[in-house]
Design a protein around this motif. Structure first.
Motif, PDB file in Angstrom:
ATOM      1  N   SER A 360       0.828  -1.209   0.000  1.00 51.17           N
ATOM      2  CA  SER A 360       0.000   0.000   0.000  1.00 51.17           C
ATOM      3  C   SER A 360       0.863   1.260   0.000  1.00 51.17           C
ATOM      4  CB  SER A 360      -0.914   0.017   1.234  1.00 51.17           C
ATOM      5  OG  SER A 360      -0.126  -0.035   2.414  1.00 51.17           O
ATOM      6  N   LEU A 361       2.111   1.152   0.418  1.00 52.07           N
ATOM      7  CA  LEU A 361       2.973   2.346   0.547  1.00 52.07           C
ATOM      8  C   LEU A 361       3.222   2.986  -0.812  1.00 52.07           C
ATOM      9  CD1 LEU A 361       5.633   1.149   3.149  1.00 52.07           C
ATOM     10  CD2 LEU A 361       3.857   2.892   3.481  1.00 52.07           C
ATOM     11  N   ARG A 362       3.190   4.299  -0.812  1.00 51.54           N
ATOM     12  CA  ARG A 362       3.395   5.069  -2.041  1.00 51.54           C
ATOM     13  C   ARG A 362       4.526   6.087  -1.883  1.00 51.54           C
ATOM     14  NH1 ARG A 362       1.265   9.059  -3.942  1.00 51.54           N
ATOM     15  NH2 ARG A 362      -0.080   9.531  -2.176  1.00 51.54           N
ATOM     16  N   VAL A 363       4.708   6.595  -0.647  1.00 55.48           N
ATOM     17  CA  VAL A 363       5.758   7.596  -0.439  1.00 55.48           C
ATOM     18  C   VAL A 363       6.285   7.486   0.993  1.00 55.48           C
ATOM     19  CG1 VAL A 363       3.985   9.361  -0.064  1.00 55.48           C
ATOM     20  CG2 VAL A 363       6.298  10.093  -0.487  1.00 55.48           C
ATOM     21  N   LEU A 364       7.603   7.702   1.127  1.00 55.66           N
ATOM     22  CA  LEU A 364       8.261   7.576   2.427  1.00 55.66           C
ATOM     23  C   LEU A 364       8.973   8.879   2.768  1.00 55.66           C
ATOM     24  CD1 LEU A 364      10.075   4.140   1.861  1.00 55.66           C
ATOM     25  CD2 LEU A 364       7.840   4.520   2.952  1.00 55.66           C
ATOM     26  N   GLY A 365       9.119   9.128   4.062  1.00 62.13           N
ATOM     27  CA  GLY A 365       9.860  10.315   4.481  1.00 62.13           C
ATOM     28  C   GLY A 365      10.693  10.029   5.706  1.00 62.13           C
ATOM     29  N   SER A 366      11.744  10.822   5.863  1.00 71.66           N
ATOM     30  CA  SER A 366      12.636  10.699   7.010  1.00 71.66           C
ATOM     31  C   SER A 366      12.879  12.094   7.560  1.00 71.66           C
ATOM     32  CB  SER A 366      13.953  10.075   6.542  1.00 71.66           C
ATOM     33  OG  SER A 366      14.953  10.217   7.530  1.00 71.66           O
ATOM     34  N   VAL A 367      12.978  12.216   8.875  1.00 76.98           N
ATOM     35  CA  VAL A 367      13.168  13.531   9.492  1.00 76.98           C
ATOM     36  C   VAL A 367      13.828  13.430  10.852  1.00 76.98           C
ATOM     37  CG1 VAL A 367      10.873  13.510  10.595  1.00 76.98           C
ATOM     38  CG2 VAL A 367      12.030  15.684  10.231  1.00 76.98           C
ATOM     39  N   GLY A 368      14.532  14.487  11.224  1.00 74.71           N
ATOM     40  CA  GLY A 368      15.013  14.626  12.595  1.00 74.71           C
ATOM     41  C   GLY A 368      16.515  14.639  12.733  1.00 74.71           C
ATOM     42  N   GLU A 369      17.203  13.943  11.838  1.00 72.64           N
ATOM     43  CA  GLU A 369      18.664  13.866  11.917  1.00 72.64           C
ATOM     44  C   GLU A 369      19.150  13.484  10.523  1.00 72.64           C
ATOM     45  OE1 GLU A 369      19.519  10.292  14.134  1.00 72.64           O
ATOM     46  OE2 GLU A 369      17.373   9.981  14.189  1.00 72.64           O
ATOM     47  N   PRO A 370      20.451  13.643  10.308  1.00 75.97           N
ATOM     48  CA  PRO A 370      20.973  13.188   9.019  1.00 75.97           C
ATOM     49  C   PRO A 370      20.737  11.679   8.863  1.00 75.97           C
ATOM     50  CG  PRO A 370      22.604  14.517  10.203  1.00 75.97           C
ATOM     51  CD  PRO A 370      21.483  14.250  11.154  1.00 75.97           C
ATOM     52  N   ILE A 371      20.412  11.249   7.662  1.00 75.88           N
ATOM     53  CA  ILE A 371      20.212   9.812   7.420  1.00 75.88           C
ATOM     54  C   ILE A 371      21.402   9.306   6.606  1.00 75.88           C
ATOM     55  CG2 ILE A 371      18.672  10.307   5.438  1.00 75.88           C
ATOM     56  CD1 ILE A 371      17.216   7.630   6.148  1.00 75.88           C
ATOM     57  N   SER A 372      21.979   8.189   7.031  1.00 74.32           N
ATOM     58  CA  SER A 372      23.141   7.659   6.319  1.00 74.32           C
ATOM     59  C   SER A 372      22.676   7.052   4.992  1.00 74.32           C
ATOM     60  CB  SER A 372      23.828   6.584   7.158  1.00 74.32           C
ATOM     61  OG  SER A 372      22.965   5.474   7.287  1.00 74.32           O
ATOM     62  N   GLN A 373      23.610   6.913   4.063  1.00 71.41           N
ATOM     63  CA  GLN A 373      23.265   6.303   2.772  1.00 71.41           C
ATOM     64  C   GLN A 373      22.752   4.888   2.988  1.00 71.41           C
ATOM     65  OE1 GLN A 373      25.881   6.650  -0.449  1.00 71.41           O
ATOM     66  NE2 GLN A 373      26.436   8.765  -0.029  1.00 71.41           N
ATOM     67  N   GLU A 374      23.339   4.189   3.955  1.00 67.07           N
ATOM     68  CA  GLU A 374      22.954   2.802   4.217  1.00 67.07           C
ATOM     69  C   GLU A 374      21.497   2.719   4.707  1.00 67.07           C
ATOM     70  OE1 GLU A 374      24.782   1.047   7.562  1.00 67.07           O
ATOM     71  OE2 GLU A 374      24.247  -0.999   6.948  1.00 67.07           O
TER      72      GLU A 374
END
Ligand code: 6R9
Length: 628
Positions: A360-374
């Protein structure tokens, strides 16, 4: 009318150029996506005040206006701690609940401009209470569940709240978190606080102490309250809420957000970054005690008429796939979380999410701190199936909403990069002397000009806002973050450049910890720094100088002082007792050196002769080395 669409690079450029070329026209057009009681005739005045003559009500924008088109559509899905504990509230039902709560507040004397503190676990009443305040023009002050009673008392005192909405307890797996008892302790601590009423949501049927004349259970009051409540017509720049956050000074700041500009920004950015479409089910995992919960659990998605998902439980309880189960069960389309959560879930292995249907997922987001490439790569491939755009969104409590982020369809992702400023945001890099850096560069991230979501100020201290954000680089808003811009203009965030530590996405000021320790008689002085941590992003390392011979229990005294004053969320990872802290000749503690040493980096200190006590460095290295 909806927000101007951005789903191609051409549209992105078009919007960006419009916002730059004629901001008045662009933002008035965007403002048309909200319902105004008095339509604004200006976007922004010379003082940077947004929609100065507009009037509106935020709860009407989040609720009433959707009734005509989709009143019976689900506004909120609440998934309780127990798998079978699920609640679906339509827009009509949510509005009725909000009105009841608003009437209870009004009947107890809450007037426009009054502050109402909200200290609740992940129950629907949190969202309902926020919108109820908005309805009657009261200013909500949501206090994070992890704060200690003292931290709560400080914030109650600063905000001048007269009313608190809390719960008997919160549920965390089998554990019970004592919300009401924390409030009782806070009020004992701050005996002179002007609290008139404490309203209590019953999460369980446990009996809890109630203070006569002050404490009331909410549910009997709600059940007799009217489900109709006239909304207050608020000026666009009337405060909607205060939210406390940490800066580099010891005292947490009550960041004030207004009604019109903030709401527009939350809705605009939610629509753009999460490509909001009717029928979307949006799950932002943030606690409502943080700005991310305000803008993307509540205001953004509800203003856009979406369905929000609220989850009471924890990511890995009772099994490590609990979050994935929630997505599968409720057919979540947009999922917004933090790198800390992603790292923890990634460590459980791929087999866990693979047991769940995440289609069902269509879009994802990340927030709050830098996210590593991994972590980015894992989230994108394993959770998003490689088909969902993943937006790394950079922003702050003070910005009201997302500032730098991927826009799905328009911007090509680069794992770990926040990519480009949203249309309407001009991001710049400056060097320490304030010179604007062009092209490929690394420097201090600043924002030129204003944007509708910018905070109105710091509660009770206008000058402080100016001094913190606008004075360091005159003409620009200074974020406190460092960033790199690559050859193609992509922004990559590198972390705070001030003395703010980011533990699992929670901002904690070095000075806040040091102030907490200053109250402990065994400690003469201290310095707190952030060091890289595989799961938390950063962890806190504290150096303390004891007052005379160190008592045997100095480490537990440090831990106790911090958890009493701030809360367990600020617990240090390591504590070192040292004879001396490195300082400049003018007496300033050099945290930069301590950060380096605590991170296990003991080479290349440069010229130490400017220190008043250069030998302190060798002692620090010898103390820390066995532990890194
Ligand atoms: C929304 C929120 C703000 C600070 C900010 C920065 C860090 C937030 C980030 C990020 C790198 C991202 N931060 N998002 N760093 N990449 N995508 O988190 O607000 O609690 O006020 O924290 O968080 O350092 O200055 P807030």
């Amino acid at each position: 009318m909806a927000f101007p669409l951005v789903s191609t690079l051409g549209e992105y450029h078009g919007r960006r150029d419009e916002a730059r070329g004629d901001p008045e026209r662009y933002w008035l057009r965007c403002a048309g996506a909200l319902d105004w009681i008095a339509q604004p005739t200006h976007a922004v005045d010379a003082n940077g005040t947004w929609f100065p003559d507009g009037r509106l009500n935020a709860s009407v924008n989040c609720l009433d206006r959707h009734l005509e088109t989709h009143g019976d559509a689900t506004a909120m899905i609440w998934q309780g701690e127990e798998e079978d504990d699920v609640l679906h509230l339509s827009y009509r039902q949510l509005l009725a609940q909000v009105c009841r709560m608003a009437n209870v507040l009004r009947d107890h004397g809450v007037a426009p401009g009054d502050r109402v503190a909200i200290h609740l676990p992940g129950v629907p009443e949190g969202v309902i209470a926020m919108l109820a305040c908005a309805r009657i023009g009261a200013i909500h002050v949501v206090l994070f569940g992890g704060f200690s009673p003292e931290a709560i008392a400080d914030r109650l005192a600063d905000s001048g709240a007269g009313v608190i909405i809390t719960a008997d307890v919160g549920r965390r797996g089998a554990k019970r978190i004592p919300f009401k008892a924390t409030i009782d302790a806070a009020l004992d601590h701050g005996a002179s606080l002007p609290i008139r009423h404490v309203f209590v949501v019953s999460v369980t049927s446990e009996t809890i102490p109630m203070t006569d004349g002050r404490d009331r259970f909410l549910s009997p009051l709600l059940s007799v309250a009217s489900a109709l409540c006239d909304p207050e017509a608020m000026e666009a720049n009337a405060p909607l809420f205060l939210l406390y956050t940490s800066g580099s000074t010891g005292k947490p700041k009550g960041i004030v957000h207004g009604t019109g500009g903030y709401l527009l920004w939350a809705a605009y950015t939610h629509a753009l970054v999460f490509a909001h479409a009717p029928g979307d089910i949006f799950w932002c995992t943030a606690d409502i005690g943080w700005i991310t919960g305000h803008s993307y659990v509540v205001y953004g998605p509800l203003a856009n008429g979406g369905t929000i998902l609220l989850f009471e439980g924890m990511p890995s309880h009772p099994h490590p796939g609990r979050w994935w189960r929630v997505i599968e069960k409720h057919r979540v389309t947009g999922f917004y979380t933090s790198p800390t959560a992603i790292r923890a879930l990634m460590a459980e292995g791929d087999a866990v999410p693979e047991r769940h249907d995440l289609s069902s997922l269509r879009v994802l987001g990340s927030v709050g701190e830098p996210i590593s490439q991994e972590a980015w790569g894992w989230f994108h491939a394993t959770i998003g199936g490689g088909r969902c755009p993943l937006a790394d969104t950079w922003w702050q409590t003070e910005t009201g909403g997302i500032m730098i982020s991927l826009v799905p369809g328009a911007i090509e992702a680069r794992p770990g990069a926040a990519t480009f400023p949203l249309p309407g945001v001009t991001a710049l890099l400056l060097d320490a002397s304030g010179t604007i850096l062009e092209g490929e560069a690394e420097g201090m991230l600043c924002i030129a000009g204003s944007w509708p979501g910018r905070a109105l100020g710091i509660w009770g201290n206008e000058a402080h806002f100016h001094a913190t954000y606008l004075r360091p680089f005159p003409g620009f808003y200074f974020t406190g973050d460092g960033a790199r811009r690559d050859r193609d203009g992509y922004f990559w965030l590198t972390g705070r450049v001030d003395d703010v530590i980011n533990v699992s996405g929670h901002r904690i000021g070095s000075a806040e910890i040091e102030d907490a320790l200053a109250a402990e008689p065994a400690i003469a002085e201290s310095a707190a720094v952030g060091v890289p941590h595989a799961l938390k992003g950063q962890a806190i390392v504290v150096f303390v100088v004891s007052n005379g011979p160190a008592p045997d229990d100095i480490l537990s005294r440090v831990a106790r002082a911090i958890s009493t004053r701030l809360g367990r969320y600020a617990a240090p990872e390591r504590v070192y007792v040292v004879p001396d802290l490195p300082r400049t000749r003018s007496g300033k503690i050099v945290r930069r050196l301590m950060r380096k040493i605590a991170s296990g980096d003991t080479e290349g200190f440069g010229d130490l002769s400017t220190l008043a006590n250069p030998t302190a460095v060798a002692t620090l290295i010898a103390t820390v080395r066995p532990h890194t």
